[in-house]
Design an enzyme around this catalytic site. Structure first.
Site, PDB file in Angstrom:
ATOM      1  N   CYS A   1       1.358  13.496  -6.048  1.00  0.00           N
ATOM      2  CA  CYS A   1       1.651  13.320  -4.611  1.00  0.00           C
ATOM      3  C   CYS A   1       2.205  14.584  -3.966  1.00  0.00           C
ATOM      4  O   CYS A   1       2.236  14.691  -2.741  1.00  0.00           O
ATOM      5  CB  CYS A   1       2.625  12.163  -4.412  1.00  0.00           C
ATOM      6  SG  CYS A   1       1.987  10.622  -5.040  1.00  0.00           S
TER       7      CYS A   1
ATOM      8  N   HIS B   1       6.257  12.468   2.263  1.00  0.00           N
ATOM      9  CA  HIS B   1       5.187  11.765   1.545  1.00  0.00           C
ATOM     10  C   HIS B   1       5.338  10.272   1.806  1.00  0.00           C
ATOM     11  O   HIS B   1       6.447   9.734   1.784  1.00  0.00           O
ATOM     12  CB  HIS B   1       5.292  12.072   0.046  1.00  0.00           C
ATOM     13  CG  HIS B   1       4.403  11.194  -0.785  1.00  0.00           C
ATOM     14  ND1 HIS B   1       3.067  11.013  -0.494  1.00  0.00           N
ATOM     15  CD2 HIS B   1       4.659  10.423  -1.874  1.00  0.00           C
ATOM     16  CE1 HIS B   1       2.551  10.187  -1.378  1.00  0.00           C
ATOM     17  NE2 HIS B   1       3.488   9.809  -2.220  1.00  0.00           N
TER      18      HIS B   1
ATOM     19  N   ASN C   1       0.026   4.396  -0.001  1.00  0.00           N
ATOM     20  CA  ASN C   1       0.283   5.687  -0.640  1.00  0.00           C
ATOM     21  C   ASN C   1      -1.054   6.354  -0.958  1.00  0.00           C
ATOM     22  O   ASN C   1      -1.758   5.907  -1.859  1.00  0.00           O
ATOM     23  CB  ASN C   1       1.109   5.448  -1.909  1.00  0.00           C
ATOM     24  CG  ASN C   1       1.437   6.734  -2.652  1.00  0.00           C
ATOM     25  OD1 ASN C   1       0.902   7.802  -2.340  1.00  0.00           O
ATOM     26  ND2 ASN C   1       2.298   6.628  -3.648  1.00  0.00           N
TER      27      ASN C   1
HETATM   28  N1  ACO Z   1       4.183  -8.774  -5.601  1.00  0.00           N
HETATM   29  C1  ACO Z   1       5.190  -9.605  -5.940  1.00  0.00           C
HETATM   30  N2  ACO Z   1       6.129  -9.291  -6.848  1.00  0.00           N
HETATM   31  C2  ACO Z   1       6.048  -8.080  -7.410  1.00  0.00           C
HETATM   32  C3  ACO Z   1       5.034  -7.161  -7.103  1.00  0.00           C
HETATM   33  C4  ACO Z   1       4.063  -7.558  -6.158  1.00  0.00           C
HETATM   34  N3  ACO Z   1       3.058  -6.751  -5.770  1.00  0.00           N
HETATM   35  N4  ACO Z   1       5.231  -6.033  -7.808  1.00  0.00           N
HETATM   36  C5  ACO Z   1       6.329  -6.223  -8.547  1.00  0.00           C
HETATM   37  N5  ACO Z   1       6.816  -7.461  -8.323  1.00  0.00           N
HETATM   38  C6  ACO Z   1       8.023  -8.082  -8.898  1.00  0.00           C
HETATM   39  C7  ACO Z   1       8.401  -7.432 -10.193  1.00  0.00           C
HETATM   40  O1  ACO Z   1       7.663  -8.005 -11.262  1.00  0.00           O
HETATM   41  C8  ACO Z   1       9.888  -7.760 -10.269  1.00  0.00           C
HETATM   42  O2  ACO Z   1      10.041  -9.075 -10.730  1.00  0.00           O
HETATM   43  P1  ACO Z   1      11.231  -9.437 -11.761  1.00  0.00           P
HETATM   44  O3  ACO Z   1      12.496  -9.124 -11.008  1.00  0.00           O
HETATM   45  O4  ACO Z   1      10.998 -10.875 -12.005  1.00  0.00           O
HETATM   46  O5  ACO Z   1      11.030  -8.560 -12.935  1.00  0.00           O
HETATM   47  C9  ACO Z   1      10.336  -7.711  -8.807  1.00  0.00           C
HETATM   48  O6  ACO Z   1       9.119  -7.856  -8.025  1.00  0.00           O
HETATM   49  C10 ACO Z   1      11.048  -6.453  -8.417  1.00  0.00           C
HETATM   50  O7  ACO Z   1      10.308  -5.336  -8.917  1.00  0.00           O
HETATM   51  P2  ACO Z   1      10.793  -3.837  -8.729  1.00  0.00           P
HETATM   52  O8  ACO Z   1       9.807  -2.926  -9.389  1.00  0.00           O
HETATM   53  O9  ACO Z   1      12.234  -3.723  -9.087  1.00  0.00           O
HETATM   54  O10 ACO Z   1      10.668  -3.717  -7.135  1.00  0.00           O
HETATM   55  P3  ACO Z   1      11.100  -2.539  -6.214  1.00  0.00           P
HETATM   56  O11 ACO Z   1      12.000  -3.026  -5.168  1.00  0.00           O
HETATM   57  O12 ACO Z   1      11.523  -1.312  -7.000  1.00  0.00           O
HETATM   58  O13 ACO Z   1       9.724  -2.159  -5.469  1.00  0.00           O
HETATM   59  C11 ACO Z   1       7.975  -0.501  -5.679  1.00  0.00           C
HETATM   60  C12 ACO Z   1       8.613  -1.767  -6.239  1.00  0.00           C
HETATM   61  C13 ACO Z   1       7.439  -0.830  -4.282  1.00  0.00           C
HETATM   62  C14 ACO Z   1       6.830  -0.067  -6.582  1.00  0.00           C
HETATM   63  C15 ACO Z   1       9.029   0.614  -5.593  1.00  0.00           C
HETATM   64  O14 ACO Z   1       9.732   0.694  -6.801  1.00  0.00           O
HETATM   65  C16 ACO Z   1       8.460   1.968  -5.262  1.00  0.00           C
HETATM   66  O15 ACO Z   1       8.027   2.230  -4.161  1.00  0.00           O
HETATM   67  N6  ACO Z   1       8.529   2.907  -6.229  1.00  0.00           N
HETATM   68  C17 ACO Z   1       8.182   4.288  -5.959  1.00  0.00           C
HETATM   69  C18 ACO Z   1       6.732   4.547  -5.844  1.00  0.00           C
HETATM   70  C19 ACO Z   1       6.524   6.004  -5.485  1.00  0.00           C
HETATM   71  O16 ACO Z   1       7.290   6.619  -4.771  1.00  0.00           O
HETATM   72  N7  ACO Z   1       5.510   6.649  -5.957  1.00  0.00           N
HETATM   73  C20 ACO Z   1       5.393   8.060  -5.567  1.00  0.00           C
HETATM   74  C21 ACO Z   1       4.593   8.752  -6.390  1.00  0.00           C
HETATM   75  S1  ACO Z   1       3.010   7.978  -6.603  1.00  0.00           S
HETATM   76  C22 ACO Z   1       1.973   9.192  -7.251  1.00  0.00           C
HETATM   77  O17 ACO Z   1       2.373  10.249  -7.648  1.00  0.00           O
HETATM   78  C23 ACO Z   1       0.494   8.797  -7.349  1.00  0.00           C
END
Ligand code: ACO
Length: 329
Positions: A115, A256, A286
């Site tokens: 990214c 980003h 993203n």
């Molecule tokens: N729908 C419903 N529930 C979901 C989903 C979904 N799509 N995805 C995950 N969950 C659940 C998980 O299983 C978890 O359940 P649990 O508590 O029973 O285990 C719960 O939701 C919370 O999951 P988290 O991963 O803790 O959720 P979080 O608030 O961290 O959000 C997210 C997830 C959106 C992926 C976030 O962590 C994020 O944006 N991370 C950064 C991504 C990023 O910046 N990438 C940049 C680089 S990408 C690149 O280089 C290509």
């Protein structure tokens, strides 16, 4: 403040017409529109059709830049493409883009910084200008993540979209316009928090790879999130410090576009109010290396960036890599 060596001249973008909204993912995964919007800020993303390869999208974005700059593809002497989803592993997609564009006088290569790819590529282009290697460098950020996203994995599939954006980098004139400071950083120890385990020379494609789906992106979302917030904040500080500028002087912050919560945390840290922060993650998801140049192009066309505007770019991605660039437009 140092005198700029290189300046950005013009912008372009290509985003596919086809849209996957959150409702679509409700039909194929155990997820909901509400979860996706609240956790990421994403409402919909663009998805490339078969003919919309990365080279095709990138070339379209470049054509727009060149047309508006009054240049032809043969005037281009460098093409630097930041991407994490090349059309094929050999040659680099920049070579295919060069052929598609007809920019036969250009040296063309990819930069792999996920990214952060567009900002890393911008820095490479600045170096090419500084060394006198090139004078008209197309810098492209593009990704087709829909092809490497696992549509059976709700933790990643809902986040990604496709597209490309471009700018032209030329020697700076005598004025203030151009790249004022750049900060690049990497921590390879954290590579496996966001990676594709299979498909490279260490794990060439085989039956097992298909069965285990190791060809697709794997991400430890929560860990990536924490690192992204910390690193993007740090990157903002570094680019501003290097240029001797305070956050409240920034006219437009283009982060980003991965997650609205990461964007808000970054803006708060940098002392840039949200009305100066460009956000389109709701419409594109993203798009990895494409996210900053697509947002830049939208800002310029909407008149949010004008001559003299101070623009701060900041990115974070797989590697981990992170980067910031401060530009006087
Ligand atoms: N729908 C419903 N529930 C979901 C989903 C979904 N799509 N995805 C995950 N969950 C659940 C998980 O299983 C978890 O359940 P649990 O508590 O029973 O285990 C719960 O939701 C919370 O999951 P988290 O991963 O803790 O959720 P979080 O608030 O961290 O959000 C997210 C997830 C959106 C992926 C976030 O962590 C994020 O944006 N991370 C950064 C991504 C990023 O910046 N990438 C940049 C680089 S990408 C690149 O280089 C290509």
């Amino acid at each position: 403040m140092k005198r700029p060596i290189a300046q950005l001249v013009g912008t372009g973008r290509y985003t596919p017409e086809k849209i996957f909204d959150n409702a679509y993912f409700e039909t194929i995964l155990d997820t909901s529109d509400e979860w996706i919007r609240e956790r990421s800020g994403i409402r919909e993303r663009r998805i490339a059709e078969e003919h919309e390869t990365l080279a095709y999208m990138g070339a379209a974005a470049c054509r727009q830049v060149l047309d508006e700059a009054g240049l032809t593809p043969l005037d281009v002497d460098g093409i630097v493409l930041g991407t994490a989803s090349p059309d094929r592993l050999l040659p680099s997609t920049a070579c295919d883009l060069q052929a598609e564009l007809g920019a036969h006088n250009a040296a063309a290569f990819d930069v792999a910084a996920a990214c952060s790819g567009f900002l890393y590529s911008l820095s490479v282009a600045e170096g090419m200008i500084a060394s006198g290697t090139a004078e008209n460098v197309l810098v492209v950020g593009g990704d087709r993540l829909s092809k490497i996203a696992d549509y059976t994995d709700r933790t990643t599939a809902v986040l990604f979209g496709d597209g490309a954006g471009a700018t032209l980098v030329q020697p700076a004139g005598n004025g203030k316009r151009g790249i004022l400071s750049t900060y690049l950083k990497t921590d390879g120890r954290l590579a496996e928090l966001l990676y594709r385990p299979g498909g490279g020379a260490n794990h060439p494609p085989d039956e097992q790879m298909l069965q285990d789906r190791t060809y697709f992106i794997r991400m430890a979302g929560r860990e990536v999130f924490k690192n992204a917030v910390r690193s993007m904040a740090d990157a903002c500080d570094r680019a501003l410090e290097k240029a001797g500028v305070h956050g409240d002087e920034v006219d437009v912050l283009i982060p980003h576009q991965a997650n609205i919560r990461i964007i808000e945390a970054t803006a708060k840290h940098a002392h840039v109010p949200m009305d100066k922060v460009y956000v389109n993650v709701d419409r594109y998801g993203n798009t990895s290396a494409a996210s900053i140049p697509i947002a830049l192009d939208e800002c310029v066309r909407e008149g949010r960036i004008k001559e003299g505007s101070l623009v701060l770019f900041v990115a974070f991605g797989g590697g981990f890599t992170w980067a910031s660039v401060l530009v006087r437009w």
